[in-house]
Design a protein around this motif. Structure first.
Motif, PDB file in Angstrom:
ATOM      1  N   LYS A  81       0.881  -1.038   0.103  1.00 36.47           N
ATOM      2  CA  LYS A  81      -0.020   0.164   0.042  1.00 36.47           C
ATOM      3  C   LYS A  81       0.824   1.370   0.037  1.00 36.47           C
ATOM      4  O   LYS A  81       0.608   2.307  -0.747  1.00 36.47           O
ATOM      5  CB  LYS A  81      -0.839   0.026   1.347  1.00 36.47           C
ATOM      6  N   ARG A  86       2.883   6.176  -2.860  1.00 34.92           N
ATOM      7  CA  ARG A  86       3.811   6.845  -3.361  1.00 34.92           C
ATOM      8  C   ARG A  86       3.850   6.889  -4.952  1.00 34.92           C
ATOM      9  O   ARG A  86       4.120   7.887  -5.305  1.00 34.92           O
ATOM     10  CB  ARG A  86       5.100   6.438  -2.635  1.00 34.92           C
ATOM     11  N   ARG A  90       3.316  10.097  -7.195  1.00 41.93           N
ATOM     12  CA  ARG A  90       4.207  10.418  -8.362  1.00 41.93           C
ATOM     13  C   ARG A  90       3.753  10.542  -9.879  1.00 41.93           C
ATOM     14  O   ARG A  90       4.071  11.541 -10.576  1.00 41.93           O
ATOM     15  CB  ARG A  90       5.558   9.459  -8.257  1.00 41.93           C
ATOM     16  N   ASN A  93       1.557  13.524 -10.222  1.00 41.86           N
ATOM     17  CA  ASN A  93       2.411  14.782 -10.573  1.00 41.86           C
ATOM     18  C   ASN A  93       2.871  14.824 -11.940  1.00 41.86           C
ATOM     19  O   ASN A  93       2.685  15.734 -12.462  1.00 41.86           O
ATOM     20  CB  ASN A  93       3.805  14.767  -9.559  1.00 41.86           C
ATOM     21  N   GLN A  94       3.347  13.637 -12.291  1.00 39.08           N
ATOM     22  CA  GLN A  94       3.845  13.609 -13.694  1.00 39.08           C
ATOM     23  C   GLN A  94       2.951  13.743 -14.666  1.00 39.08           C
ATOM     24  O   GLN A  94       3.303  14.518 -15.887  1.00 39.08           O
ATOM     25  CB  GLN A  94       4.402  12.301 -14.083  1.00 39.08           C
ATOM     26  N   ARG A  97       1.902  17.373 -15.188  1.00 35.24           N
ATOM     27  CA  ARG A  97       2.631  18.399 -16.009  1.00 35.24           C
ATOM     28  C   ARG A  97       2.487  18.140 -17.454  1.00 35.24           C
ATOM     29  O   ARG A  97       2.762  18.810 -18.156  1.00 35.24           O
ATOM     30  CB  ARG A  97       4.099  17.993 -15.631  1.00 35.24           C
ATOM     31  N   PHE A  98       1.937  16.955 -17.697  1.00 35.97           N
ATOM     32  CA  PHE A  98       1.803  16.628 -19.324  1.00 35.97           C
ATOM     33  C   PHE A  98       0.442  16.764 -19.861  1.00 35.97           C
ATOM     34  O   PHE A  98       0.162  17.287 -21.120  1.00 35.97           O
ATOM     35  CB  PHE A  98       1.947  15.144 -19.428  1.00 35.97           C
ATOM     36  N   VAL A  99      -0.646  16.825 -18.927  1.00 31.76           N
ATOM     37  CA  VAL A  99      -1.849  16.890 -19.629  1.00 31.76           C
ATOM     38  C   VAL A  99      -2.424  18.336 -19.310  1.00 31.76           C
ATOM     39  O   VAL A  99      -2.361  18.949 -18.139  1.00 31.76           O
ATOM     40  CB  VAL A  99      -2.903  15.777 -18.684  1.00 31.76           C
ATOM     41  N   ASN A 100      -3.201  18.976 -20.152  1.00 34.26           N
ATOM     42  CA  ASN A 100      -3.907  20.101 -20.048  1.00 34.26           C
ATOM     43  C   ASN A 100      -5.396  20.118 -19.218  1.00 34.26           C
ATOM     44  O   ASN A 100      -5.710  19.064 -19.408  1.00 34.26           O
ATOM     45  CB  ASN A 100      -3.811  21.035 -21.401  1.00 34.26           C
TER      46      ASN A 100
END
Lengths: 106, 319
Positions: A81, A86, A90, A93-94, A97-100
């Motif tokens: 879990k 985690r 992560r 977050n990634q 940054r990539f998807v509008n």
């Protein structure tokens, strides 16, 4: 500045954390924690994260009155879990940054 | 023991009737313990609840202690305000061990009513803590990525329990910690003797720091590798380009290869986080960004590109 240590020996563990050797052996035999090094029990050294899980396991053993096999499963699932939470954070977050942001079609 | 304590109704805490049999009490305890155990339930308040439940069970599971408690309850439960042991009640029997596994309100009540019995709920038989040794303290240590790159000692502040004159108080302590090279998110480090002070000549407890990396505005962390999303113009992706790329150790020049795709990754060796031996890598992920506004001229150029290109981005769908 004080000594930073990344491991703990079996003797230290027993004296400092007040755990009996028998408990540690039980925990190791059920694969809940694994010594980093040492073939002989007297040379066992544990990584601090596994000490964290070891203490958790012993607390659960006493407080919930369940057997070691069940504890091993519980600890395994709790660890999974943790990893998933985690990883999820992560990846989120990634992805952010990539998807509008979504534009609704009218 | 003087002072007025809040009376704790153990039966109510466990949700059982005062005349419940041992089996019912055990079942009720197990159910609640599984629900509120702090090792399984991270929610706030769960630990407090568990301590209450465990304390109640510790007394009720033992016939002799339960009888003593029932006697107390008959006396104390009738009062609205506070609770005092009845006259002649021999509270505080047993030797005080001083190890404070559970503290606070409930423990006070328990101690005043039953004393610190050896083998009581205050100490597990397998956690035979040396009474005088200071408690270990574990805290989370949020760390910036820049901080694990540098050798600078990080100031930290934490609170720890100090046992003084028979009371447990909290004391603030500050310390500078040099973060060991190569630590990763979730790792624990131990600082010997920086936990709660021992009593008398007994050694101090240790301080355990749980390393948590603070999310960076630009870099994501995967193990010891870093990831950065690099926005590129469509023509940069198509023709290739030289761009300036930030890293944790300064700016570098990067060549975007021609015909780069959105989402494509490029690895730059040795620009990640330090490991125990070596350094992780930096991964650059291209993200093609289209201008928000198009002027007449650009539009004409896009149009001529569209006219001459046979490219079908959805060719996969046709199959």
């Amino acid at each position: 500045m004080s000594d930073i240590v990344l491991g703990i020996s079996l003797q230290e563990l027993c004296v400092q954390e007040g755990i009996t050797e028998t408990m540690v052996i039980e925990v190791v035999e059920h694969g809940i924690a694994e010594p980093l090094a040492g073939n002989d029990i007297n040379d066992w050294i544990f990584e601090l994260n596994s000490v964290h899980w070891m203490k958790k396991a012993i607390r659960l053993y006493h407080d919930l009155d369940i057997d070691w096999v069940s504890i091993a499963i519980v600890i395994d699932l709790l660890q999974q879990k943790d990893v998933l939470l985690r990883e999820n954070e992560r990846l989120k977050n990634q992805l952010d940054r990539f998807v509008n942001h979504v534009n609704d079609r009218h | 023991m003087e002072g007025v304590m809040e009376f704790k109704d153990y039966y109510k805490l466990l949700g059982v009737a005062p005349d419940a049999d041992a089996k019912t009490i055990k079942t009720a305890y197990r159910k609640l313990a599984r629900k509120y155990h702090p090792d399984v339930n991270p929610e706030e308040g769960a630990e407090e609840k568990f301590k209450e439940v465990a304390g109640a069970y510790e007394v009720l599971k033992n016939a002799e202690r339960r009888a003593e408690y029932d006697e107390l309850r008959r006396y104390g439960g009738q009062r609205d305000k506070g609770f005092e042991p009845p006259p002649g009640w021999q509270g505080g029997r047993g030797k005080s061990s001083g190890s404070a596994q559970f503290e606070g309100d409930f423990a006070d009540f328990f101690k005043s009513a039953f004393g610190n019995r050896s083998g009581g709920f205050q100490g597990y038989s397998d956690f035979k803590q040396d009474a005088a040794r200071g408690q270990d303290v574990e805290i989370e240590m949020p760390v910036f990525l820049e901080e694990i790159m540098s050798d600078v000692a990080k100031p930290i502040e934490y609170r720890m329990p100090v046992f003084e004159n028979g009371r447990v108080t909290e004391v603030k302590k500050s310390l500078k910690v040099k973060i060991p090279k190569g630590v990763s998110d979730g790792e624990r480090i131990r600082l010997k003797g920086q936990g709660a002070p021992g009593q008398g000549d007994a050694p101090n407890g240790d301080l355990y720091l749980h390393i948590r990396l603070i999310p960076h505005p630009m870099f994501d962390v995967e193990g010891h590798n870093l990831l950065i999303t690099l926005p590129v113009a469509p023509w940069e992706a198509a023709l290739g380009a030289k761009v300036t790329l930030p890293t944790l150790t300064g700016k570098i020049s990067l060549s975007v290869p021609p015909n780069s795709q959105s989402g494509q990754k490029l690895r730059i060796k040795g620009k990640g986080l330090p490991m125990k031996n070596g350094t992780g890598d930096l991964y650059v992920i291209f993200k093609i960004v289209i201008p928000k506004n198009t002027n007449k001229e650009s539009k004409a150029l896009w149009q001529s590109l569209s006219d001459i290109s046979a490219f079908d981005p959805r060719s996969e769908w046709e199959k």
